[in-house]
Design a protein around this motif. Structure first.
Motif, PDB file in Angstrom:
ATOM      1  N   GLU A   1      38.495   0.432  -0.504  1.00 55.89           N
ATOM      2  CA  GLU A   1      38.292  -1.017  -0.476  1.00 55.89           C
ATOM      3  C   GLU A   1      38.572  -1.560   0.927  1.00 55.89           C
ATOM      4  O   GLU A   1      37.828  -2.394   1.446  1.00 55.89           O
ATOM      5  N   ARG A   2      39.639  -1.077   1.556  1.00 55.39           N
ATOM      6  CA  ARG A   2      39.984  -1.510   2.910  1.00 55.39           C
ATOM      7  C   ARG A   2      38.862  -1.143   3.888  1.00 55.39           C
ATOM      8  O   ARG A   2      38.531  -1.915   4.781  1.00 55.39           O
ATOM      9  N   MET A   3      38.286   0.040   3.719  1.00 54.94           N
ATOM     10  CA  MET A   3      37.185   0.459   4.582  1.00 54.94           C
ATOM     11  C   MET A   3      35.996  -0.490   4.445  1.00 54.94           C
ATOM     12  O   MET A   3      35.373  -0.864   5.443  1.00 54.94           O
ATOM     13  N   ALA A   4      35.684  -0.895   3.231  1.00 50.07           N
ATOM     14  CA  ALA A   4      34.559  -1.797   2.995  1.00 50.07           C
ATOM     15  C   ALA A   4      34.820  -3.168   3.614  1.00 50.07           C
ATOM     16  O   ALA A   4      33.935  -3.751   4.248  1.00 50.07           O
ATOM     17  N   VAL A   5      36.026  -3.687   3.450  1.00 49.43           N
ATOM     18  CA  VAL A   5      36.371  -4.993   4.028  1.00 49.43           C
ATOM     19  C   VAL A   5      36.350  -4.916   5.553  1.00 49.43           C
ATOM     20  O   VAL A   5      35.838  -5.818   6.228  1.00 49.43           O
ATOM     21  N   SER A   6      36.863  -3.825   6.094  1.00 45.93           N
ATOM     22  CA  SER A   6      36.859  -3.640   7.544  1.00 45.93           C
ATOM     23  C   SER A   6      35.429  -3.600   8.084  1.00 45.93           C
ATOM     24  O   SER A   6      35.145  -4.153   9.151  1.00 45.93           O
ATOM     25  N   ALA A   7      34.534  -2.964   7.347  1.00 38.43           N
ATOM     26  CA  ALA A   7      33.127  -2.901   7.777  1.00 38.43           C
ATOM     27  C   ALA A   7      32.526  -4.306   7.860  1.00 38.43           C
ATOM     28  O   ALA A   7      31.782  -4.618   8.797  1.00 38.43           O
ATOM     29  N   VAL A   8      32.870  -5.175   6.910  1.00 39.66           N
ATOM     30  CA  VAL A   8      32.388  -6.561   6.949  1.00 39.66           C
ATOM     31  C   VAL A   8      32.909  -7.264   8.198  1.00 39.66           C
ATOM     32  O   VAL A   8      32.156  -7.951   8.901  1.00 39.66           O
ATOM     33  N   VAL A   9      34.195  -7.082   8.481  1.00 41.88           N
ATOM     34  CA  VAL A   9      34.784  -7.714   9.672  1.00 41.88           C
ATOM     35  C   VAL A   9      34.079  -7.219  10.935  1.00 41.88           C
ATOM     36  O   VAL A   9      33.687  -8.020  11.794  1.00 41.88           O
ATOM     37  N   GLN A  10      33.898  -5.908  11.040  1.00 40.43           N
ATOM     38  CA  GLN A  10      33.263  -5.351  12.231  1.00 40.43           C
ATOM     39  C   GLN A  10      31.819  -5.839  12.390  1.00 40.43           C
ATOM     40  O   GLN A  10      31.404  -6.229  13.484  1.00 40.43           O
ATOM     41  N   GLN A  11      31.075  -5.813  11.295  1.00 43.60           N
ATOM     42  CA  GLN A  11      29.679  -6.253  11.352  1.00 43.60           C
ATOM     43  C   GLN A  11      29.590  -7.719  11.746  1.00 43.60           C
ATOM     44  O   GLN A  11      28.737  -8.117  12.550  1.00 43.60           O
ATOM     45  N   THR A  12      30.467  -8.539  11.197  1.00 42.31           N
ATOM     46  CA  THR A  12      30.468  -9.966  11.503  1.00 42.31           C
ATOM     47  C   THR A  12      30.848 -10.197  12.955  1.00 42.31           C
ATOM     48  O   THR A  12      30.229 -11.016  13.654  1.00 42.31           O
ATOM     49  N   ARG A  13      31.865  -9.483  13.425  1.00 45.43           N
ATOM     50  CA  ARG A  13      32.298  -9.630  14.811  1.00 45.43           C
ATOM     51  C   ARG A  13      31.174  -9.242  15.772  1.00 45.43           C
ATOM     52  O   ARG A  13      30.874  -9.950  16.728  1.00 45.43           O
ATOM     53  N   ILE A  14      30.510  -8.111  15.509  1.00 45.91           N
ATOM     54  CA  ILE A  14      29.422  -7.647  16.375  1.00 45.91           C
ATOM     55  C   ILE A  14      28.246  -8.630  16.331  1.00 45.91           C
ATOM     56  O   ILE A  14      27.672  -8.969  17.367  1.00 45.91           O
ATOM     57  N   ALA A  15      27.905  -9.113  15.136  1.00 38.53           N
ATOM     58  CA  ALA A  15      26.789 -10.046  14.991  1.00 38.53           C
ATOM     59  C   ALA A  15      27.034 -11.352  15.735  1.00 38.53           C
ATOM     60  O   ALA A  15      26.088 -12.014  16.168  1.00 38.53           O
ATOM     61  N   SER A  16      28.313 -11.708  15.907  1.00 45.27           N
ATOM     62  CA  SER A  16      28.616 -12.951  16.606  1.00 45.27           C
ATOM     63  C   SER A  16      28.916 -12.714  18.090  1.00 45.27           C
ATOM     64  O   SER A  16      29.434 -13.593  18.767  1.00 45.27           O
ATOM     65  N   GLY A  17      28.571 -11.504  18.571  1.00 46.02           N
ATOM     66  CA  GLY A  17      28.715 -11.210  19.986  1.00 46.02           C
ATOM     67  C   GLY A  17      30.062 -10.638  20.392  1.00 46.02           C
ATOM     68  O   GLY A  17      30.336 -10.472  21.577  1.00 46.02           O
ATOM     69  N   GLY A  18      30.889 -10.338  19.424  1.00 53.65           N
ATOM     70  CA  GLY A  18      32.200  -9.788  19.733  1.00 53.65           C
ATOM     71  C   GLY A  18      32.196  -8.277  19.764  1.00 53.65           C
ATOM     72  O   GLY A  18      31.167  -7.630  19.578  1.00 53.65           O
ATOM     73  N   ARG A  19      33.376  -7.738  19.991  1.00 53.18           N
ATOM     74  CA  ARG A  19      33.542  -6.291  20.023  1.00 53.18           C
ATOM     75  C   ARG A  19      33.841  -5.771  18.619  1.00 53.18           C
ATOM     76  O   ARG A  19      34.377  -6.493  17.785  1.00 53.18           O
ATOM     77  N   ARG A  20      33.527  -4.518  18.406  1.00 59.00           N
ATOM     78  CA  ARG A  20      33.755  -3.898  17.098  1.00 59.00           C
ATOM     79  C   ARG A  20      35.243  -3.796  16.795  1.00 59.00           C
ATOM     80  O   ARG A  20      35.681  -3.983  15.671  1.00 59.00           O
ATOM     81  N   VAL A  21      36.036  -3.508  17.822  1.00 62.82           N
ATOM     82  CA  VAL A  21      37.469  -3.289  17.636  1.00 62.82           C
ATOM     83  C   VAL A  21      38.250  -4.384  18.343  1.00 62.82           C
ATOM     84  O   VAL A  21      37.932  -4.774  19.462  1.00 62.82           O
ATOM     85  N   HIS A  22      39.274  -4.887  17.676  1.00 58.80           N
ATOM     86  CA  HIS A  22      40.150  -5.927  18.223  1.00 58.80           C
ATOM     87  C   HIS A  22      41.528  -5.286  18.389  1.00 58.80           C
ATOM     88  O   HIS A  22      42.285  -5.163  17.427  1.00 58.80           O
ATOM     89  N   LEU A  23      41.841  -4.862  19.612  1.00 58.92           N
ATOM     90  CA  LEU A  23      43.038  -4.048  19.836  1.00 58.92           C
ATOM     91  C   LEU A  23      44.342  -4.765  19.512  1.00 58.92           C
ATOM     92  O   LEU A  23      45.270  -4.148  18.988  1.00 58.92           O
ATOM     93  N   SER A  24      44.428  -6.057  19.782  1.00 56.53           N
ATOM     94  CA  SER A  24      45.682  -6.749  19.457  1.00 56.53           C
ATOM     95  C   SER A  24      45.900  -6.783  17.947  1.00 56.53           C
ATOM     96  O   SER A  24      47.033  -6.674  17.469  1.00 56.53           O
ATOM     97  N   ARG A  25      44.834  -6.890  17.187  1.00 54.62           N
ATOM     98  CA  ARG A  25      44.945  -6.851  15.723  1.00 54.62           C
ATOM     99  C   ARG A  25      45.415  -5.467  15.273  1.00 54.62           C
ATOM    100  O   ARG A  25      46.262  -5.335  14.392  1.00 54.62           O
ATOM    101  N   GLU A  26      44.875  -4.431  15.896  1.00 53.07           N
ATOM    102  CA  GLU A  26      45.293  -3.082  15.547  1.00 53.07           C
ATOM    103  C   GLU A  26      46.772  -2.860  15.868  1.00 53.07           C
ATOM    104  O   GLU A  26      47.472  -2.201  15.115  1.00 53.07           O
ATOM    105  N   MET A  27      47.245  -3.434  16.960  1.00 46.96           N
ATOM    106  CA  MET A  27      48.660  -3.316  17.314  1.00 46.96           C
ATOM    107  C   MET A  27      49.533  -4.009  16.254  1.00 46.96           C
ATOM    108  O   MET A  27      50.605  -3.518  15.914  1.00 46.96           O
ATOM    109  N   GLU A  28      49.073  -5.137  15.737  1.00 45.61           N
ATOM    110  CA  GLU A  28      49.779  -5.818  14.643  1.00 45.61           C
ATOM    111  C   GLU A  28      49.907  -4.902  13.432  1.00 45.61           C
ATOM    112  O   GLU A  28      50.974  -4.810  12.819  1.00 45.61           O
ATOM    113  N   ILE A  29      48.814  -4.253  13.082  1.00 43.60           N
ATOM    114  CA  ILE A  29      48.795  -3.366  11.921  1.00 43.60           C
ATOM    115  C   ILE A  29      49.741  -2.189  12.141  1.00 43.60           C
ATOM    116  O   ILE A  29      50.531  -1.838  11.257  1.00 43.60           O
ATOM    117  N   LEU A  30      49.673  -1.599  13.326  1.00 45.00           N
ATOM    118  CA  LEU A  30      50.569  -0.477  13.642  1.00 45.00           C
ATOM    119  C   LEU A  30      52.030  -0.904  13.520  1.00 45.00           C
ATOM    120  O   LEU A  30      52.854  -0.179  12.958  1.00 45.00           O
TER     121      LEU A  30
END
Length: 85
Positions: free
Chosen positions: A30-59
């Motif tokens: 389920e997390r993988m599917a939700v993450s795919a939506v976030v990535q697709q939306t970010r890329i479609a709006s001109g952003g990057r696929r990965v948001h490193l500060s968000r990943e640091m929060e998760i870590l």
């Protein structure tokens, strides 16, 4: 009152572990599917696929909750959800 043998206690505990693992796998999927939506939306709006500060929060969240192994677990989840960078 029935007293369980050690073998019965172990078998019962293993059944519970298997059920928990099934739930964990489902949640990861389920997390993988939700993450795919976030990535697709970010890329479609001109952003990057990965948001490193968000990943640091998760870590940090996983490390705080589970210690050093939590960091490794979070890295594995992030890799599953976004692929290797």
């Amino acid at each position: 009152m029935t007293t369980l043998t050690p073998e019965q206690t172990i078998a019962d505990a293993r059944e519970r572990i298997d059920a928990l693992d099934d739930r964990i796998i489902g949640l990861v999927q389920e997390r993988m599917a939700v993450s795919a939506v976030v990535q697709q939306t970010r890329i479609a709006s001109g952003g990057r696929r990965v948001h490193l500060s968000r990943e640091m929060e998760i870590l940090g969240r996983y490390r705080d909750a589970l210690g050093k192994p939590g960091t490794a677990l979070a890295m594995t989840l992030l890799e599953l959800c976004r692929g290797r960078i």
